[in-house]
Design a protein around this motif. Structure first.
Motif, PDB file in Angstrom:
ATOM      1  N   MET A  34      -5.119  -1.464  15.752  1.00 22.26           N
ATOM      2  CA  MET A  34      -4.576  -1.408  14.398  1.00 22.26           C
ATOM      3  C   MET A  34      -4.984  -2.685  13.652  1.00 22.26           C
ATOM      4  O   MET A  34      -4.841  -3.789  14.168  1.00 22.26           O
ATOM      5  CB  MET A  34      -3.063  -1.305  14.445  1.00 22.26           C
ATOM      6  N   THR A  35      -5.498  -2.535  12.455  1.00 25.80           N
ATOM      7  CA  THR A  35      -5.975  -3.694  11.708  1.00 25.80           C
ATOM      8  C   THR A  35      -4.866  -4.280  10.844  1.00 25.80           C
ATOM      9  O   THR A  35      -3.875  -3.611  10.508  1.00 25.80           O
ATOM     10  CB  THR A  35      -7.149  -3.300  10.799  1.00 25.80           C
ATOM     11  N   GLY A  36      -5.081  -5.537  10.464  1.00 29.05           N
ATOM     12  CA  GLY A  36      -4.146  -6.178   9.560  1.00 29.05           C
ATOM     13  C   GLY A  36      -4.068  -5.468   8.225  1.00 29.05           C
ATOM     14  O   GLY A  36      -2.998  -5.407   7.596  1.00 29.05           O
ATOM     15  N   ALA A  37      -5.185  -4.904   7.779  1.00 27.96           N
ATOM     16  CA  ALA A  37      -5.193  -4.184   6.504  1.00 27.96           C
ATOM     17  C   ALA A  37      -4.312  -2.939   6.562  1.00 27.96           C
ATOM     18  O   ALA A  37      -3.625  -2.600   5.588  1.00 27.96           O
ATOM     19  CB  ALA A  37      -6.626  -3.804   6.131  1.00 27.96           C
ATOM     20  N   GLN A  38      -4.312  -2.255   7.703  1.00 21.13           N
ATOM     21  CA  GLN A  38      -3.467  -1.065   7.846  1.00 21.13           C
ATOM     22  C   GLN A  38      -1.979  -1.443   7.829  1.00 21.13           C
ATOM     23  O   GLN A  38      -1.166  -0.757   7.206  1.00 21.13           O
ATOM     24  CB  GLN A  38      -3.818  -0.340   9.146  1.00 21.13           C
ATOM     25  N   ILE A  39      -1.650  -2.523   8.508  1.00 22.51           N
ATOM     26  CA  ILE A  39      -0.265  -2.998   8.491  1.00 22.51           C
ATOM     27  C   ILE A  39       0.131  -3.432   7.091  1.00 22.51           C
ATOM     28  O   ILE A  39       1.221  -3.101   6.600  1.00 22.51           O
ATOM     29  CB  ILE A  39      -0.095  -4.155   9.496  1.00 22.51           C
ATOM     30  N   GLU A  40      -0.745  -4.153   6.428  1.00 20.38           N
ATOM     31  CA  GLU A  40      -0.447  -4.652   5.085  1.00 20.38           C
ATOM     32  C   GLU A  40      -0.214  -3.512   4.106  1.00 20.38           C
ATOM     33  O   GLU A  40       0.669  -3.588   3.235  1.00 20.38           O
ATOM     34  CB  GLU A  40      -1.592  -5.540   4.594  1.00 20.38           C
ATOM     35  N   ALA A  41      -0.969  -2.437   4.227  1.00 15.49           N
ATOM     36  CA  ALA A  41      -0.829  -1.320   3.303  1.00 15.49           C
ATOM     37  C   ALA A  41       0.551  -0.692   3.373  1.00 15.49           C
ATOM     38  O   ALA A  41       1.092  -0.216   2.369  1.00 15.49           O
ATOM     39  CB  ALA A  41      -1.897  -0.263   3.609  1.00 15.49           C
ATOM     40  N   VAL A  42       1.165  -0.705   4.556  1.00 13.86           N
ATOM     41  CA  VAL A  42       2.517  -0.158   4.710  1.00 13.86           C
ATOM     42  C   VAL A  42       3.577  -1.215   4.410  1.00 13.86           C
ATOM     43  O   VAL A  42       4.627  -0.919   3.832  1.00 13.86           O
ATOM     44  CB  VAL A  42       2.708   0.411   6.129  1.00 13.86           C
ATOM     45  N   ALA A  43       3.313  -2.466   4.790  1.00 11.02           N
ATOM     46  CA  ALA A  43       4.320  -3.527   4.655  1.00 11.02           C
ATOM     47  C   ALA A  43       4.513  -3.992   3.223  1.00 11.02           C
ATOM     48  O   ALA A  43       5.650  -4.261   2.796  1.00 11.02           O
ATOM     49  CB  ALA A  43       3.941  -4.706   5.543  1.00 11.02           C
ATOM     50  N   ALA A  44       3.423  -4.116   2.470  1.00  7.27           N
ATOM     51  CA  ALA A  44       3.516  -4.702   1.132  1.00  7.27           C
ATOM     52  C   ALA A  44       4.514  -3.985   0.223  1.00  7.27           C
ATOM     53  O   ALA A  44       5.308  -4.648  -0.469  1.00  7.27           O
ATOM     54  CB  ALA A  44       2.130  -4.753   0.486  1.00  7.27           C
ATOM     55  N   PRO A  45       4.550  -2.643   0.181  1.00 12.33           N
ATOM     56  CA  PRO A  45       5.513  -1.967  -0.697  1.00 12.33           C
ATOM     57  C   PRO A  45       6.972  -2.173  -0.283  1.00 12.33           C
ATOM     58  O   PRO A  45       7.881  -1.874  -1.079  1.00 12.33           O
ATOM     59  CB  PRO A  45       5.124  -0.491  -0.578  1.00 12.33           C
ATOM     60  N   LEU A  46       7.210  -2.677   0.929  1.00 14.41           N
ATOM     61  CA  LEU A  46       8.572  -2.864   1.421  1.00 14.41           C
ATOM     62  C   LEU A  46       9.135  -4.248   1.107  1.00 14.41           C
ATOM     63  O   LEU A  46      10.351  -4.464   1.230  1.00 14.41           O
ATOM     64  CB  LEU A  46       8.615  -2.655   2.942  1.00 14.41           C
ATOM     65  N   ASP A  47       8.288  -5.203   0.736  1.00 14.89           N
ATOM     66  CA  ASP A  47       8.705  -6.597   0.638  1.00 14.89           C
ATOM     67  C   ASP A  47       9.905  -6.799  -0.282  1.00 14.89           C
ATOM     68  O   ASP A  47      10.898  -7.454   0.091  1.00 14.89           O
ATOM     69  CB  ASP A  47       7.533  -7.471   0.159  1.00 14.89           C
ATOM     70  N   GLU A  48       9.832  -6.269  -1.487  1.00 11.38           N
ATOM     71  CA  GLU A  48      10.897  -6.506  -2.454  1.00 11.38           C
ATOM     72  C   GLU A  48      12.220  -5.907  -1.986  1.00 11.38           C
ATOM     73  O   GLU A  48      13.281  -6.535  -2.086  1.00 11.38           O
ATOM     74  CB  GLU A  48      10.510  -5.918  -3.812  1.00 11.38           C
ATOM     75  N   ALA A  49      12.179  -4.701  -1.436  1.00 12.84           N
ATOM     76  CA  ALA A  49      13.399  -4.048  -0.974  1.00 12.84           C
ATOM     77  C   ALA A  49      14.002  -4.785   0.222  1.00 12.84           C
ATOM     78  O   ALA A  49      15.238  -4.868   0.357  1.00 12.84           O
ATOM     79  CB  ALA A  49      13.120  -2.597  -0.608  1.00 12.84           C
ATOM     80  N   LEU A  50      13.178  -5.329   1.094  1.00 10.26           N
ATOM     81  CA  LEU A  50      13.694  -6.060   2.243  1.00 10.26           C
ATOM     82  C   LEU A  50      14.377  -7.351   1.811  1.00 10.26           C
ATOM     83  O   LEU A  50      15.418  -7.728   2.361  1.00 10.26           O
ATOM     84  CB  LEU A  50      12.564  -6.349   3.237  1.00 10.26           C
ATOM     85  N   ILE A  51      13.814  -8.032   0.824  1.00 13.12           N
ATOM     86  CA  ILE A  51      14.475  -9.232   0.302  1.00 13.12           C
ATOM     87  C   ILE A  51      15.816  -8.846  -0.324  1.00 13.12           C
ATOM     88  O   ILE A  51      16.835  -9.537  -0.136  1.00 13.12           O
ATOM     89  CB  ILE A  51      13.568  -9.948  -0.711  1.00 13.12           C
ATOM     90  N   GLY A  52      15.845  -7.729  -1.035  1.00 11.98           N
ATOM     91  CA  GLY A  52      17.099  -7.261  -1.604  1.00 11.98           C
ATOM     92  C   GLY A  52      18.125  -6.929  -0.535  1.00 11.98           C
ATOM     93  O   GLY A  52      19.321  -7.224  -0.684  1.00 11.98           O
TER      94      GLY A  52
END
Length: 374
Positions: free
Chosen positions: A1-19
């Motif tokens: 699994m590449t970092g780009a694949q992880i990033e594509a799923v993780a990035a949209p979650l960042d704001e909600a996780l901080i909330g």
């Protein structure tokens, strides 16, 4: 699994996780009282399409990410409870970072869920209550948290006073165990004198300032430093009891020292005319697998967003950790996640740089995926 694949799923979650972290931080719950936090966690995990069990060992939550293909089974654990304080919401505050641990665990589960079509194996994600009282891990295990699964390795994070992007590994080290005794004393004055003698057994002390704390963290990175072998004691005297009593605790590294320390406590008690009892065996130390820790650290050093992985060569002497009980079931390791250098854990003024949440989610997801392929 590449970092780009992880990033594509993780990035949209960042704001909600901080909330989510801010929501949990606003409503801290003491050990055994994590009902609201557990509900928030379970809601997010079910929304990600995961199989979720609640009420495990109290307010524990267990979520399972099933990959599309057969493979290994791993465990990831996060703790949810807050610290008891005089000033805070209902006498509690998240000044140890468990709100971050919880949210990173949620993020890891959500990212893995988003990638499960490409995953071989299974990850059991455990959200544990009552870590601060050393009760939650045992309660969850006794309640079948790992049934019907048999994880081969276990991983966890703990917040630490390091720059964001820096992790610390603890190969062969971790957190000390804990031993406790009750003393019945011939009088208050004799009790105070005995407790002074017990306190003299200590070879280290709790840091009283940020400078002392920084020196202690530096000492952890020294293979033969003062924390490679230590004793730390504490006590509480009840002079109004009849007879006068005192509760004594001892932390030591390595944990094999506890039998000799018990002998020393018995000798001091006998000399003072006191009666000493031990309520049970010492609570075990958390010892990270040297092999798995080194392998995981090497992988983390290659991940985007990870600036460094330090090595801690000795145990943290001022805290215990019941992740130890998971590590008695299977090998594994805990990493320290850098959350900024503002304040000390368990002290007022401890704050978290929330950028660490995304770093932790991405790094732990990458590590688990890597270990599934091992």
């Amino acid at each position: 699994m590449t970092g780009a694949q992880i990033e594509a799923v993780a990035a949209p979650l960042d704001e909600a996780l901080i909330g989510l972290r801010r929501e949990i931080h606003r409503w801290p719950e003491l050990a055994g009282e994590e009902r609201r936090t557990a509900g928030l966690v379970a809601e997010r995990l079910r929304a990600a399409g995961l199989d979720v069990r609640t009420g495990v060992g109290g307010h524990g939550v267990v979520a399972v990410v099933e990959g599309a293909r057969q493979g290994r089974t791993l465990l990831y654990r996060a703790d949810m409870d807050a610290v008891a304080v005089e000033q805070g919401t209902a006498g509690a505050a998240h000044i140890c970072g468990h709100d971050v641990h919880t949210v990173v665990g949620v993020g890891v589960a959500e990212v893995l869920a988003g990638l499960r079509d490409q995953v071989a194996g299974r990850v059991v994600v455990v959200f544990q209550p009552a870590e601060e009282t050393l009760e939650g891990a045992r309660a969850m295990l006794d309640d079948g948290a790992l049934d019907p699964y048999s994880p081969e390795e276990a991983y966890a994070l703990h917040c630490g006073p390091l720059p964001v992007g820096v992790f610390a590994a603890m190969p062969g080290a971790g957190h000390p165990g804990f031993d406790a005794a009750r003393l019945e004393l011939p009088g208050a004055d004799a009790g105070r004198a005995l407790l002074d003698r017990i306190d003299a057994m200590s070879t280290v002390r709790r840091p009283e300032s940020d400078a002392e704390f920084a020196d202690m963290v530096t000492a952890l990175q020294t293979p033969d430093g003062p924390l490679a072998r230590f004793v730390l004691t504490g006590s509480q005297l009840d002079a109004d009891a009849d007879p006068v009593t005192a509760d004594v605790w001892v932390r030591a590294w390595p944990e094999e020292r506890h039998p000799e320390l018990r002998d020393g406590l018995r000798r001091l008690a006998a000399e003072a005319g006191a009666r000493i009892t031990f309520p049970g065996p010492p609570f075990p130390a958390m010892v990270c697998s040297p092999e798995l820790t080194e392998a995981a650290a090497a992988h983390l050093r290659e991940q985007p967003g990870v600036d460094a992985v330090l090595t801690l060569h000795a145990a943290w002497p001022f805290s215990m950790e019941d992740f130890a009980l998971f590590l008695h079931r299977m090998p594994g390791t805990m990493f320290v996640l850098g959350v900024g250098e503002q304040g000390r854990p368990h002290k007022p003024g401890f704050t978290v740089d929330e950028r660490a949440i995304g770093v932790g989610v991405r790094a732990m997801t990458a590590l688990l995926l890597h270990r599934l392929d091992a």
